[in-house]
Design an enzyme around this catalytic site. Structure first.
Site, mmCIF file in Angstrom:
data_model
loop_
_atom_site.group_PDB
_atom_site.id
_atom_site.type_symbol
_atom_site.label_atom_id
_atom_site.label_comp_id
_atom_site.label_asym_id
_atom_site.label_seq_id
_atom_site.Cartn_x
_atom_site.Cartn_y
_atom_site.Cartn_z
ATOM 1 C CG MET A 10 -2.548 -4.308 5.028
ATOM 2 S SD MET A 10 -2.803 -5.233 3.510
ATOM 3 C CE MET A 10 -4.279 -6.198 3.910
ATOM 4 C CD GLN A 52 0.459 -0.295 -0.026
ATOM 5 O OE1 GLN A 52 0.889 0.636 0.670
ATOM 6 N NE2 GLN A 52 -0.773 -0.759 0.093
ATOM 7 C CB THR A 83 -6.843 -2.279 2.889
ATOM 8 O OG1 THR A 83 -6.157 -1.331 2.066
ATOM 9 C CG2 THR A 83 -6.596 -3.662 2.308
ATOM 10 C CG ASN A 84 -10.959 1.707 0.245
ATOM 11 O OD1 ASN A 84 -11.964 1.727 -0.440
ATOM 12 N ND2 ASN A 84 -10.990 1.965 1.546
ATOM 13 C CB THR A 85 -4.517 0.758 -1.256
ATOM 14 O OG1 THR A 85 -4.787 2.141 -0.988
ATOM 15 C CG2 THR A 85 -3.323 0.656 -2.187
ATOM 16 C CB CYS A 196 -8.007 5.588 2.596
ATOM 17 S SG CYS A 196 -6.731 4.959 3.708
ATOM 18 C CB THR A 197 -10.095 1.251 5.816
ATOM 19 O OG1 THR A 197 -8.707 0.929 5.753
ATOM 20 C CG2 THR A 197 -10.848 0.441 4.765
#
Length: 229
Positions: A10, A52, A83-85, A196-197
């Site tokens: 992701m 999402q 992933t951050n989200t 965000c990665t």
């Protein structure tokens, strides 16, 4: 050495950066031919991305919870979500897997505190910049969080999904991101979190005088420290 369970895909563009950084860090810490003991489960990001944007976070939590269970069955000792989200569903992953997670916002807050930073800008997907799950975690640690304005948030989000997650690096997008960084600094941000990665694929510290906190690198380094503790 503990076994790291990575949830990736992701996007895979940033997941490969996690894999590289973790193994480089283990090599540097232990020397010789040492590499990380890890299990990687890479999901199909198209399924996650659709959910999402539909706002169906419960379904994403179920999918990633099942992935967490698979990592536990494969012998992982703890989970790193690449992933951050999707840390929005971190609790669902921990509950389903029974394994502890190293939360990316906590790792970032630790790094900010070490450097005496208490006011930061935050770049990421609109979900990360606008929703509470990430910002409040930082704010609860005494860190003030600034996000870009509406149009800039839309631009940052679009570049992530339409370009960076597809491996596309465009100079105009980079210049646009640098302008966003400048605007956050002008509003008082001491540093900016690349939350965000994928953003680290586009913007690096050498591109700007504003100090950047690359969450991918910070998270990967904490994963190794935990694995070797």
């Amino acid at each position: 050495m503990k076994t790291i369970g990575l949830i990736g895909g992701m996007s895979w563009e940033s997941s490969q950066t996690y894999y590289q950084l973790i193994n480089q860090r283990v090599r540097d810490e232990l020397g010789g031919l040492h590499s990380a003991r890890l299990v990687l489960y890479s999901v199909d990001f198209a399924e996650i991305e659709a959910l999402q944007h539909q706002g169906d976070w419960a379904a994403t939590g179920e999918i990633l919870g099942a992935v967490g269970k698979a990592l536990a069955a494969a012998g992982a000792d703890f989970i790193v979500l690449c992933t951050n989200t999707m840390h929005k569903v971190a609790d669902s992953i921990e509950k389903a897997s029974g394994l502890p997670m190293l939360h990316i916002a906590d790792a970032t807050a630790d790094a900010l505190h070490r450097d005496g930073i208490d006011c930061v800008g935050l770049l990421g997907t609109k979900f990360t910049m606008e929703q509470a799950f990430y910002k409040e975690r930082l704010e609860n640690r005494g860190i003030r969080v600034l996000v870009p304005g509406d149009a800039q948030r839309e631009f940052v989000h679009t570049v992530i999904y339409d370009e960076l997650c597809r491996g596309i690096i465009r100079q105009p997008s980079k210049q646009g991101y640098l302008q966003v960084l400048d605007s956050l600094a002008a509003r008082g941000a001491q540093s900016v979190i690349l939350g965000c990665t994928e953003i680290g694929l586009l913007v690096q510290q050498a591109d700007t005088a504003i100090s950047l906190y690359d969450t991918t690198r910070i998270h990967a380094e904490q994963a190794v420290a935990h694995a070797l503790a």
